[in-house]
Enzyme design. Structure first.
Site, PDB file in Angstrom:
ATOM      1  N   GLU A   1      19.563 -38.656  54.740  1.00 24.88           N
ATOM      2  CA  GLU A   1      19.611 -39.132  56.138  1.00 24.88           C
ATOM      3  C   GLU A   1      21.003 -39.479  56.639  1.00 24.88           C
ATOM      4  O   GLU A   1      21.204 -40.524  57.265  1.00 24.88           O
ATOM      5  CB  GLU A   1      18.667 -40.329  56.317  1.00 24.88           C
ATOM      6  CG  GLU A   1      17.223 -39.933  56.199  1.00 24.88           C
ATOM      7  CD  GLU A   1      16.240 -40.906  56.846  1.00 24.88           C
ATOM      8  OE1 GLU A   1      16.671 -41.952  57.330  1.00 24.88           O
ATOM      9  OE2 GLU A   1      15.048 -40.579  56.860  1.00 24.88           O
TER      10      GLU A   1
ATOM     11  N   GLU B   1      10.545 -36.623  52.849  1.00 24.28           N
ATOM     12  CA  GLU B   1       9.897 -37.899  53.186  1.00 24.28           C
ATOM     13  C   GLU B   1       8.977 -37.701  54.371  1.00 24.28           C
ATOM     14  O   GLU B   1       9.229 -36.866  55.235  1.00 24.28           O
ATOM     15  CB  GLU B   1      10.910 -38.994  53.561  1.00 24.28           C
ATOM     16  CG  GLU B   1      11.697 -39.561  52.414  1.00 24.28           C
ATOM     17  CD  GLU B   1      12.645 -40.686  52.816  1.00 24.28           C
ATOM     18  OE1 GLU B   1      12.323 -41.471  53.734  1.00 24.28           O
ATOM     19  OE2 GLU B   1      13.729 -40.757  52.209  1.00 24.28           O
TER      20      GLU B   1
END
Ligand code: BG6
Length: 476
Positions: A160, A372
């Site tokens: 991320e 995720e």
């Protein structure tokens, strides 16, 4: 059947959030060990004590039938000061973990860096906003490639990265409430992208059979209305939030609309000769991406944004995050009434992976791993040791149904690793916000956790996911 035969069903964790053992085995401190915590939430020091329980945890993953396990390596466990000494005990910990996974034929998907920067590097270099960090990171990658090439097929460069920048008006990870300038943020993004490009080159040189890719959080922006300006806003939002990062590593350039955003915000990138060439030639083998729900965007005119009200705000509030997503001249996030209403009243977007994976397949022509996705909630451990998390099952089930349709429609998804394999400490909401298939018996009290057994319990979702995997996604 839509799921490919060797589909990588599994789940994810990250070192700082699951391992604990912050002072064990010669590990150095990371920025998560000194992070300013929200009131009432535990620290990351003991987490779920996966450090001591890893064998038991992997056996439970094997019982669920995991084909893959995505986890991250703690940089400060491998290199306590981040750049010089290599800690043999730290290396051994992961060697043992890899051996354990091998025993059950579980494919490791390894994130090289998942937020937990060694504290020594933060102190010495001031964090990522320093070009010296490029070689420091690549040097750490080299240690990993040298030691773990024989175990790892799938490497992920960075978790991320885009959220650190997109939500980065404040340093939410370091836990400070200092306002960051856009110029610093985007220069940091550029440095991190050059570092990743170099790491991808190095991996291809050192590891003949390994595949490597990034792991940003990628969404697709739905326009709030059929107003063409909302559509333009959604295109620009996608460029700024998503395409900026993947275009850099896949095409070696940044989207044009982002240049316009840079002009408005006086962002001047410190680009060095060869940076874009490095990106253009690095060629990731696949894209890993986290996807919790797509965004819905409404156009807003350009005017200076004032974040100062957030200096005293609580970063656990949804309104706080929505404010951070406000990008003047581009758009703002608004709610979407077409989302699915879960049994517990929460609204979620089961289409997120279907839509985004199709978009990424068309744009980048690379295999995709969902690194995720999931639903964090306060679970209740019943007296008989059961945990009835039907809301989580519902959330995952609806998402997997849509993901399957996405594959039928052409999305090249090769694996699904929701967050999280086991309960772990949330970035801002302690251990009470749980995501796992496996419940970890501890609360927010660190003193208690320090000496606690942290017993593991199987949630209802554990048994459900086991069936999903054994039927290769047929039995939802
Ligand atoms: C992702 C991160 O953004 O979301 C994880 O990669 C994080 O580290 C997860 O835990 C869930 O977010 P949160 O804030 O609920 O922990």
């Amino acid at each position: 059947m839509s799921f490919p035969k060797d589909f990588l069903w599994g789940a994810s964790t990250s070192s700082a959030q699951v391992e604990g053992g912050f002072d064990k085995g010669g590990r150095g401190l990371s920025i998560w060990d000194t992070k300013v915590l929200n009131e009432g939430t535990c620290s990351f020091h003991y987490a779920s004590d996966h450090y001591s329980h890893y064998k038991e945890d992997i056996a439970l993953m094997a019982e669920m039938g995991f084909k893959a396990y995505r986890f991250s390596i703690s940089w400060s466990r491998i290199m306590p000061d981040g750049e010089k000494e290599v800690n043999q005990e730290g290396l051994d910990f992961y060697t043992n973990l890899f051996e354990e996974l091998k025993k059950y034929d579980i494919e490791p998907i390894v994130t090289i860096f998942h937020f937990d920067l060694p504290l020594a590097l933060q102190e010495k270099y001031g964090g990522w906003n320093n070009r010296d960090m490029i070689d420091v990171y690549v040097n750490y990658c080299k240690v990993l490639f040298e030691n773990y090439d024989k175990y790892v097929k799938y490497w992920l460069t960075f978790n991320e990265q885009n959220m650190l920048i997109f939500f980065g008006a404040f340093d939410m990870l370091g836990g400070t409430k200092k306002l960051n300038s856009q110029n610093d943020l985007y220069n940091q993004a550029h440095i991190q992208l050059v570092a990743q490009a170099k790491a991808i080159h190095l991996c291809h040189k050192m590891c003949s059979n390994a595949l490597i890719g990034p792991a940003p959080n990628i969404t697709t922006s739905y326009p709030a209305t059929s107003n063409p300006m909302d559509y333009i806003a959604s295109l620009n939002m996608d460029d700024l939030r998503n395409n900026f990062y993947l275009d850099a590593l896949c095409f070696g350039r940044y989207p044009k609309s982002v240049e316009r955003y840079f002009e408005w915000n006086n962002v001047v990138l410190d680009v060095h000769e060869g940076d874009f060439e490095l990106m253009k030639t690095c060629k990731p083998d696949f894209i890993g991406f986290n996807c919790y729900g797509n965004d819905t965007t409404e156009y807003i005119e350009y005017e200076e944004v004032n974040f100062s009200e957030l200096l005293t705000g609580d970063n656990r509030d949804l309104s706080y995050l929505i404010k951070l997503m406000e990008k003047p001249g581009v758009g703002r996030a608004v709610s979407n009434n077409y989302f699915f209403k879960g049994e517990d009243g929460h609204l979620f977007d089961p289409y997120c992976i279907r839509v985004t994976a199709r978009r990424l397949t068309d744009r980048y022509h690379l295999p995709l791993i969902i690194t995720e996705n999931g639903y964090g909630r306060k679970d209740i451990l019943e007296e008989d040791g059961s945990i009835h998390d039907s809301y989580r099952i519902e959330h995952l089930k609806e998402t997997i149904k849509e993901m399957e349709l996405g594959i039928k429609e052409g999305a090249n998804i090769i694996g699904y690793c929701p967050w999280s394999a086991i309960d772990l400490v949330s970035t801002r909401e302690g251990i009470s916000k749980r995501y796992g298939f496996i419940y970890v018996d501890r609360d927010e009290d660190d003193e208690k956790a320090k000496n606690s057994e942290m017993k593991r319990y199987k949630k209802d979702s554990f048994y459900w996911y086991k069936e999903v995997i054994s039927s290769n996604g047929e039995k939802l």
